[in-house]
Design an enzyme around this catalytic site. Structure first.
Site, PDB file in Angstrom:
ATOM      1  CE1 TYR A 242      -3.313  -2.924   0.823  1.00  0.00           C
ATOM      2  CE2 TYR A 242      -1.883  -3.359   2.699  1.00  0.00           C
ATOM      3  CZ  TYR A 242      -2.902  -3.739   1.864  1.00  0.00           C
ATOM      4  OH  TYR A 242      -3.513  -4.944   2.066  1.00  0.00           O
TER       5      TYR A 242
ATOM      6  CE1 TYR B 256      -7.310  -6.515   3.519  1.00  0.00           C
ATOM      7  CE2 TYR B 256      -6.576  -8.496   4.672  1.00  0.00           C
ATOM      8  CZ  TYR B 256      -6.423  -7.572   3.654  1.00  0.00           C
ATOM      9  OH  TYR B 256      -5.387  -7.716   2.757  1.00  0.00           O
TER      10      TYR B 256
ATOM     11  CG  ASP C   6     -10.429 -14.953   6.613  1.00  0.00           C
ATOM     12  OD1 ASP C   6      -9.427 -15.499   7.114  1.00  0.00           O
ATOM     13  OD2 ASP C   6     -10.364 -13.991   5.821  1.00  0.00           O
TER      14      ASP C   6
HETATM   15  C1  LIG Z   1      -4.063 -11.301   6.148  1.00  0.00           C
HETATM   16  C2  LIG Z   1      -5.462 -11.781   5.947  1.00  0.00           C
HETATM   17  C3  LIG Z   1      -5.888 -12.270   4.692  1.00  0.00           C
HETATM   18  C4  LIG Z   1      -4.998 -12.254   3.465  1.00  0.00           C
HETATM   19  O1  LIG Z   1      -3.884 -13.077   3.604  1.00  0.00           O
HETATM   20  P1  LIG Z   1      -2.593 -12.852   2.639  1.00  0.00           P
HETATM   21  O2  LIG Z   1      -1.691 -13.978   2.996  1.00  0.00           O
HETATM   22  O3  LIG Z   1      -2.053 -11.499   3.007  1.00  0.00           O
HETATM   23  O4  LIG Z   1      -3.081 -12.897   1.252  1.00  0.00           O
HETATM   24  C5  LIG Z   1      -7.186 -12.731   4.591  1.00  0.00           C
HETATM   25  N1  LIG Z   1      -8.012 -12.726   5.644  1.00  0.00           N
HETATM   26  C6  LIG Z   1      -7.635 -12.272   6.862  1.00  0.00           C
HETATM   27  C7  LIG Z   1      -8.598 -12.318   8.003  1.00  0.00           C
HETATM   28  C8  LIG Z   1      -6.351 -11.766   7.052  1.00  0.00           C
HETATM   29  O5  LIG Z   1      -5.994 -11.284   8.248  1.00  0.00           O
END
Ligand SMILES: *Cc1c(COP(=O)(O)O)cnc(C)c1O
Length: 430
Positions: A24, A152, A251
């Site tokens: 970024y 996110y 996630d």
């Molecule tokens: C960091 C993160 C991602 C993305 O992972 P990368 O390895 O940076 O592509 C996705 N979801 C969550 C909750 C994250 O903290």
């Protein structure tokens, strides 16, 4: 041990500024970067010899600390065997053993494993699983995801579409992003759960005919704003998913492997997702690797979609070096001592950050597991905050209005005290 750069540090940093993108950042007006020459335990060594405690665990990944003998040994041993082979038509013990371990550790029912090469890719794979599942069970019209504001999930296009529409990158990419369905952000406290649940259920009911699944970060919304919410909300999401035939994707890329106090955050709610994404701390910060786990119902359902297969297969899928390091990292967690460490870190951050709450400009201080967050009433001056933190012997990477820490589990009480002092000092100037 500290490596001496082969060129002058000025020359290296000049090239970095002129040619190298950092996360970024701008190529025309690059933000300052610092040259690291070594890392051991919880400490990074900068080129001028300064040592700082890494309060960020290299973006939440290096939970065991740097230069760990067991992780180094696992990596060297695997490199001596073979570093990589394609996963199409071939397989190997590191991937098989890692999959076995993840299935053992995961909530019961998550039995099938896709090894992806980054967190974002794992979220893309999870979204594909959801869409292919709905096609497989006769609902090709169910194409949208339900999520909550403030989330996110990564930087690729599918991921961006389920990130917070205001804080994320929707405005810039609105024309090309799939349009997802957003419910309100879960509340910070228990007394907000009932009203939030009603709103969440209403959004789900209104869109049920076109929804394929739900995706959220359990308990802690990380890069979307370090927002902590009650476990009871997860039970609501599980119930809503079941009622409307939606696939529940959790996630756990940021929360997995103990960070929030349970091995997986969803355990705090006793909720089992249909699909789970893991990443970040999976390799202890050594190599990029992520995993998507799903239940047999999802695996069988998506196999009935027209292709008959899961349509994904990265070049470095199941990379043996990454799998070997991940296994060694999971060995380090196997005795359960992480739980005491996370509890100890939680107590230290809660006590150590309490005085920061009274500083001018500080609107909130919150902790969850081994996470400590200070929220200001204005955007952080990142350059200033970073400078002051380094003067206090700590590496911080604030964003928006947040100064926070997710320290390595091996941080000592002294390291943690230093981190809290640095956060206070940064909050005082930023
Ligand atoms: C960091 C993160 C991602 C993305 O992972 P990368 O390895 O940076 O592509 C996705 N979801 C969550 C909750 C994250 O903290």
């Amino acid at each position: 041990m500290t490596a001496v750069p082969t060129a002058s540090s000025e020359a290296l940093l000049d090239f970095d500024r002129a040619h190298l993108w950092h996360p970024y950042t701008s190529m025309t007006d690059p933000a300052p970067t610092r040259l690291v020459t070594g890392a051991a335990g919880v400490r990074l060594t900068l080129v001028d010899g300064t040592e700082v405690v890494d309060a960020m665990s290299s973006w939440w990944a290096a939970i065991h600390g740097y230069n760990h003998p067991a992780l180094n040994a696992a990596l060297a041993a695997q490199a001596a065997d073979f570093a990589h082979v394609m996963f199409g038509g071939l397989t190997h013990e590191p991937a098989i053993r890692l999959a076995q371990r993840l299935v053992d550790l995961a909530p019961a029912g998550l039995e099938h494993v896709f090894l992806a090469d980054s967190g974002s890719v794992s979220v893309e794979v999870a979204l594909k699983m959801v869409l292919q599942y709905q096609r497989g069970v006769g609902h090709p019209e169910r194409t949208r995801m339900l999520t909550v504001r403030g989330g996110y999930h990564g930087d690729t296009f599918g991921c961006m579409s389920v990130c917070d529409p205001v804080g994320g990158m929707h405005s810039m990419f609105a024309d090309v992003l799939p349009e997802q369905v957003f419910a309100p952000r879960p509340p910070a406290a228990e007394d907000g759960v009932a009203a939030w649940a009603e709103a969440f259920e209403a959004v789900a009911a209104a869109h049920a005919h076109e929804l394929a699944g739900i995706i959220v970060e359990p308990l802690l919304q990380g890069a979307g704003g370090m927002h902590v919410y009650p476990a009871a909300c997860l039970a609501v999401m599980r119930e809503v998913a079941d009622r409307h035939g939606l696939v529940l994707v959790l996630d756990e890329i940021a929360t997995g492997f103990g960070r929030t106090g349970t091995f997986f955050a969803a355990e705090a709610a006793g909720v089992t997702p249909d699909v789970m994404c893991l990443g970040k701390a999976l390799t202890g910060g050594y190599l990029t690797l992520a995993a998507v786990l799903c239940t047999p119902r999802i695996a069988v359902g998506l196999s009935h979609s027209e292709s008959g297969v899961l349509m994904h297969g990265p070049t470095y899928m199941g990379n043996p070096l990454a799998c070997a390091v991940a296994l060694a990292g999971l060995d380090l967690l196997a005795d359960g001592a992480w739980k005491a460490d996370v509890g100890r870190i939680h107590a230290a951050l809660t006590a150590g950050l309490a005085p920061v709450r009274h500083l001018p400009g500080v609107v909130d201080v919150r902790t969850l597991g081994a996470v400590g967050v200070v929220q200001l009433d204005h955007p952080v001056d990142v350059a200033k905050a970073t400078e002051v933190a380094i003067e206090n012997g700590v590496w911080l990477r604030p964003f928006r209005d947040l100064i926070y820490t997710m320290p390595p589990y091996v941080s000592t009480d002294e390291d943690l005290a230093r981190i809290c002092t640095a956060i206070g000092a940064a909050a005082g100037v930023a």
